[in-house]
Motif scaffolding. Structure first.
Motif, short mmCIF file in Angstrom:
data_model
loop_
_atom_site.label_atom_id
_atom_site.label_comp_id
_atom_site.label_asym_id
_atom_site.label_seq_id
_atom_site.Cartn_x
_atom_site.Cartn_y
_atom_site.Cartn_z
N PRO A 52 4.89 5.36 17.48
CA PRO A 52 4.14 6.23 18.32
C PRO A 52 4.51 7.08 19.48
CG PRO A 52 4.31 3.86 19.30
CD PRO A 52 4.94 4.12 17.98
N ASP A 53 5.84 6.95 19.82
CA ASP A 53 6.65 7.83 20.41
C ASP A 53 6.92 9.13 19.88
OD1 ASP A 53 8.44 6.61 19.14
OD2 ASP A 53 9.87 6.10 20.68
N GLN A 54 6.91 9.14 18.51
CA GLN A 54 7.18 10.41 17.89
C GLN A 54 6.12 11.14 17.21
OE1 GLN A 54 9.45 9.16 14.45
NE2 GLN A 54 11.10 7.99 15.65
N VAL A 55 4.94 10.80 17.69
CA VAL A 55 3.78 11.64 17.43
C VAL A 55 2.98 12.10 18.59
CG1 VAL A 55 3.55 10.71 15.27
CG2 VAL A 55 2.46 9.57 17.08
N THR A 56 2.33 12.84 18.63
CA THR A 56 1.33 13.63 19.81
C THR A 56 0.29 12.36 20.05
OG1 THR A 56 -0.02 14.63 18.60
CG2 THR A 56 1.78 15.63 19.37
N LEU A 57 -0.42 12.56 21.18
CA LEU A 57 -1.51 11.66 21.51
C LEU A 57 -2.54 11.71 20.72
CD1 LEU A 57 -2.42 9.49 23.66
CD2 LEU A 57 -3.32 11.32 25.13
N MET B 24 -3.87 3.87 3.17
CA MET B 24 -4.17 4.62 4.24
C MET B 24 -4.14 3.77 5.48
SD MET B 24 -4.28 7.82 3.29
CE MET B 24 -4.77 8.52 4.79
N LEU B 25 -4.61 2.59 5.17
CA LEU B 25 -4.55 1.66 6.52
C LEU B 25 -2.90 1.21 6.82
CD1 LEU B 25 -6.17 -0.20 8.32
CD2 LEU B 25 -5.84 -1.95 6.63
N LEU B 26 -2.07 1.24 5.94
CA LEU B 26 -0.73 0.91 6.38
C LEU B 26 -0.25 2.28 6.78
CD1 LEU B 26 0.56 -1.01 3.20
CD2 LEU B 26 0.11 -2.08 5.49
N ALA B 27 -0.66 3.35 6.52
CA ALA B 27 -0.02 4.71 7.00
C ALA B 27 -0.72 4.87 8.48
CB ALA B 27 -0.55 5.86 6.04
N THR B 28 -1.91 4.70 8.58
CA THR B 28 -2.21 4.61 9.97
C THR B 28 -1.77 3.48 10.98
OG1 THR B 28 -4.21 3.23 9.44
CG2 THR B 28 -4.42 5.63 9.40
N ILE B 29 -1.38 2.50 10.51
CA ILE B 29 -0.84 1.38 11.16
C ILE B 29 0.74 1.79 11.78
CG2 ILE B 29 0.08 -1.07 11.28
CD1 ILE B 29 -2.53 -1.59 9.62
N PHE B 30 1.30 2.34 10.56
CA PHE B 30 2.87 2.72 10.73
C PHE B 30 2.73 4.00 11.93
CE2 PHE B 30 6.22 5.66 9.75
CZ PHE B 30 7.24 4.87 9.92
N THR B 31 1.67 4.93 11.71
CA THR B 31 1.86 5.95 12.77
C THR B 31 1.29 5.39 14.33
OG1 THR B 31 1.04 7.35 10.85
CG2 THR B 31 0.58 7.91 13.17
N ALA B 32 0.08 4.53 14.30
CA ALA B 32 -0.17 4.12 15.55
C ALA B 32 0.92 3.04 16.41
CB ALA B 32 -1.62 3.29 15.58
N TYR B 33 1.33 2.20 15.58
CA TYR B 33 2.21 1.05 16.00
C TYR B 33 3.74 1.35 15.93
CZ TYR B 33 -2.24 -1.00 16.97
OH TYR B 33 -3.37 -1.04 17.33
N VAL B 34 4.40 1.79 14.97
CA VAL B 34 5.74 1.76 14.38
C VAL B 34 6.37 3.03 15.20
CG1 VAL B 34 7.63 1.90 12.85
CG2 VAL B 34 5.34 0.56 12.47
#
Length: 130
Positions: A69-74, A57-67
């Motif tokens: 970020p422009d493809q997901v909402t705020l 889950m930590l890797l998933a959140t790092i991927f979502t937050a940093y890899v």
């Protein structure tokens, strides 16, 4: 004769002695030791599971937050950053659970060796322990 704190004298055979107190300490039964080993193994398994889930889950959140970020909402980015804190804490708790379980397994093996040593001391005539 020895005098204690109340100025009463105790005969030498009633004197508290660390070695005799250690021999009078009851050893845990096999059933108690087996239950303690089962609890220790459960702690190790729970710690491993928590470590694995937290890392994923930590890797998933790092991927979502940093890899990406422009493809997901705020809102998703905010949740990802909060999730990093939570899952990093879960990682630490999992590690502590694992260490606690391993320590208890080590204590279990020490108790087994102590019981074997005492049994060998009691059997100093070479008699069978049957």
């Amino acid at each position: 004769m020895i005098s204690n704190s109340n100025n009463k004298s105790l005969p030498d055979f009633e004197r508290p002695d660390n070695t005799s107190a250690a021999l009078l300490t009851p050893l845990p039964t096999q059933l108690e030791l087996a239950a303690e080993l089962q609890r220790a193994n459960t702690l190790v398994t729970a710690g491993n599971s928590l470590l694995t889930c937290s890392v994923v889950m930590l890797l998933a959140t790092i991927f979502t937050a940093y890899v990406i970020p422009d493809q997901v909402t705020l809102q998703i980015q905010i949740i990802s950053h909060i999730g990093m804190l939570i899952f990093a804490t879960g990682l630490k708790f999992g590690y502590v659970l694992r260490l606690t379980g391993q320590h208890r397994i080590k204590q279990y093996h020490k108790q087994i060796l102590q019981a074997e040593k005492l049994r060998k001391q009691d059997n100093h005539y070479g008699l069978c322990n049957a």
